[in-house]
Enzyme design. Structure first.
Site, mmCIF file in Angstrom:
data_model
loop_
_atom_site.group_PDB
_atom_site.id
_atom_site.type_symbol
_atom_site.label_atom_id
_atom_site.label_comp_id
_atom_site.label_asym_id
_atom_site.label_seq_id
_atom_site.Cartn_x
_atom_site.Cartn_y
_atom_site.Cartn_z
ATOM 1 N N HIS A 128 0.817 -1.215 0.000
ATOM 2 C CA HIS A 128 0.000 0.000 0.000
ATOM 3 C C HIS A 128 0.852 1.266 0.000
ATOM 4 O O HIS A 128 0.393 2.331 0.388
ATOM 5 C CB HIS A 128 -0.949 -0.002 1.205
ATOM 6 N N CYS A 155 7.737 20.728 -11.758
ATOM 7 C CA CYS A 155 6.803 21.045 -12.851
ATOM 8 C C CYS A 155 5.540 21.767 -12.412
ATOM 9 O O CYS A 155 4.685 22.076 -13.236
ATOM 10 C CB CYS A 155 6.432 19.754 -13.600
HETATM 11 P P1 NAD Z 1 -6.140 -5.157 8.714
HETATM 12 O O1 NAD Z 1 -7.273 -5.532 7.852
HETATM 13 O O2 NAD Z 1 -4.856 -5.798 8.409
HETATM 14 O O3 NAD Z 1 -6.565 -5.473 10.252
HETATM 15 C C1 NAD Z 1 -5.691 -5.475 11.349
HETATM 16 C C2 NAD Z 1 -5.811 -6.818 12.090
HETATM 17 O O4 NAD Z 1 -4.872 -6.843 13.149
HETATM 18 C C3 NAD Z 1 -7.187 -7.040 12.756
HETATM 19 O O5 NAD Z 1 -7.634 -8.346 12.439
HETATM 20 C C4 NAD Z 1 -6.910 -6.910 14.262
HETATM 21 O O6 NAD Z 1 -7.716 -7.768 15.050
HETATM 22 C C5 NAD Z 1 -5.469 -7.320 14.346
HETATM 23 N N1 NAD Z 1 -4.716 -6.713 15.447
HETATM 24 C C6 NAD Z 1 -4.772 -5.440 15.902
HETATM 25 N N2 NAD Z 1 -3.834 -5.257 16.860
HETATM 26 C C7 NAD Z 1 -3.187 -6.438 17.008
HETATM 27 C C8 NAD Z 1 -2.109 -6.862 17.829
HETATM 28 N N3 NAD Z 1 -1.508 -6.042 18.707
HETATM 29 N N4 NAD Z 1 -1.681 -8.140 17.699
HETATM 30 C C9 NAD Z 1 -2.274 -8.994 16.829
HETATM 31 N N5 NAD Z 1 -3.301 -8.635 16.026
HETATM 32 C C10 NAD Z 1 -3.738 -7.375 16.106
HETATM 33 O O7 NAD Z 1 -5.850 -3.692 8.673
HETATM 34 P P2 NAD Z 1 -6.871 -2.466 8.771
HETATM 35 O O8 NAD Z 1 -6.769 -2.018 10.165
HETATM 36 O O9 NAD Z 1 -8.218 -2.820 8.264
HETATM 37 O O10 NAD Z 1 -6.210 -1.429 7.767
HETATM 38 C C11 NAD Z 1 -6.463 -1.468 6.367
HETATM 39 C C12 NAD Z 1 -5.322 -0.830 5.628
HETATM 40 O O11 NAD Z 1 -5.096 0.502 6.114
HETATM 41 C C13 NAD Z 1 -3.988 -1.493 5.834
HETATM 42 O O12 NAD Z 1 -3.859 -2.534 4.954
HETATM 43 C C14 NAD Z 1 -3.006 -0.340 5.613
HETATM 44 O O13 NAD Z 1 -2.784 -0.131 4.249
HETATM 45 C C15 NAD Z 1 -3.716 0.824 6.172
HETATM 46 N N6 NAD Z 1 -3.293 1.065 7.575
HETATM 47 C C16 NAD Z 1 -1.949 1.090 7.841
HETATM 48 C C17 NAD Z 1 -1.505 1.293 9.142
HETATM 49 C C18 NAD Z 1 -0.029 1.307 9.406
HETATM 50 O O14 NAD Z 1 0.753 1.551 8.497
HETATM 51 N N7 NAD Z 1 0.399 1.025 10.635
HETATM 52 C C19 NAD Z 1 -2.441 1.461 10.183
HETATM 53 C C20 NAD Z 1 -3.821 1.437 9.862
HETATM 54 C C21 NAD Z 1 -4.217 1.214 8.547
HETATM 55 ZN ZN ZN Z 2 6.149 17.326 -11.242
#
Ligand code: NAD
Ligand code: ZN
Length: 258
Positions: A126, A162
């Site tokens: 991402h 640009c």
């Molecule tokens: P996701 O679908 O990967 O869900 C996160 C998962 O992690 C959930 O199932 C949750 O239960 C689990 N989880 C949370 N804390 C945990 C822990 N401490 N240990 C184990 N499991 C744990 O991600 P999302 O939250 O739906 O985000 C969607 C998209 O948004 C991501 O793919 C990313 O591109 C972006 N995002 C990135 C970040 C980051 O860079 N840190 C944070 C939030 C969202």
């Molecule tokens: Zn440019």
């Protein structure tokens, strides 16, 4: 340091990792929540508080862009100050041991690299929040430079090469997946003998597809997540828990006699 006492599931995961010659880690927002970065779908996650813009709206609507830059001005310093937690450190440790082929991540926070994983072994599905790029000429800008301009009062920094619109280096809604990262992640899933999935709900593609690709090519699956995932039933080991403690226990277990 005393040897960790391993529970049955961790012992099974340790033995899979010990026997592997090409491990691929796949991480989602869950590996970074212990660093203070909320996930999207959990309570208090960005999903509830501030959904990101679509790329279409961002490109045509100056007010959407200004809102994006206002949020960035206030939020980026917090993101850049976040530190890797014991889960990131454990994966960096695994890479130093020589069998971690790649870390495929949905995260945009750069914490795997900050923990010590080499840039060329981190596949960011991402994109990355620490870079911005021009939608017209493709010039890439480091986030601190743009942050200076925002702090100096520029409400919408444009490309210095640009004059084009600058955008986030992360994938926005409506964007295609970055092809190079996608291809690399599929190649990694095919090549690995263990896929170690950490902190991902596995509900969005391509992350949702990679476990099946890995399995078809003979890999074992280890899933570490706080909540259930769609691949729990086919996983060889499924550990429900917090990424940091579980992963560090697992990597420490590699040195134990068990
Ligand atoms: P996701 O679908 O990967 O869900 C996160 C998962 O992690 C959930 O199932 C949750 O239960 C689990 N989880 C949370 N804390 C945990 C822990 N401490 N240990 C184990 N499991 C744990 O991600 P999302 O939250 O739906 O985000 C969607 C998209 O948004 C991501 O793919 C990313 O591109 C972006 N995002 C990135 C970040 C980051 O860079 N840190 C944070 C939030 C969202
Ligand atoms: Zn440019």
């Amino acid at each position: 340091m005393s040897e960790p006492i391993l529970d049955t599931l961790t012992t099974r995961a340790v033995s899979l990792i010990r026997g592997a010659s090409a491990i691929v880690a796949m991480t989602g927002a869950g590996i970074s929540t212990e660093s203070g970065i909320p996930d999207y779908r959990g309570p208090g996650g960005v999903w509830e508080t501030q959904a990101p813009p679509t790329i279409g709206d961002f490109l045509v609507n100056p007010e959407t862009r200004r809102e994006f830059w206002r949020r960035r001005l206030s939020d980026y310093p917090t993101l850049v100050a976040r530190e890797p937690n014991s889960g990131h450190q454990a994966l960096a440790d695994l890479e130093r041991r020589g069998t971690l082929l790649a870390t495929v991540t949905q995260n945009i926070d750069g914490l795997h690299q900050k923990a010590g994983n080499s840039d060329r072994r981190v596949i960011e599905l991402h994109g990355n929040a620490h870079q911005l790029r021009c939608v017209d000429c493709g010039a890439v800008f480091a986030a601190p430079e743009i942050q200076h301009r925002l702090e100096a009062g520029d409400p919408e920094p444009v490309c210095t090469a640009c004059g084009g619109i600058l955008r986030s280096g992360t994938v926005l809604f409506g964007d295609p997946m970055p092809k190079a990262a996608l291809d690399l992640s599929i190649a990694a899933a095919r090549a690995c003998d263990v896929l170690l999935i950490v902190g991902s709900s596995l509900v969005v593609n391509p992350a949702a597809r990679l476990p099946e690709i890995a399995r078809r090519h003979g890999a074992s699956l280890i899933v570490i997540n706080r909540t259930p995932t769609p691949v729990d039933d086919v996983a060889d080991v499924r550990i429900q828990g917090e990424a940091g403690p579980v992963l560090s226990n697992l990597v420490r277990g590699l040195d134990s006699g068990e």
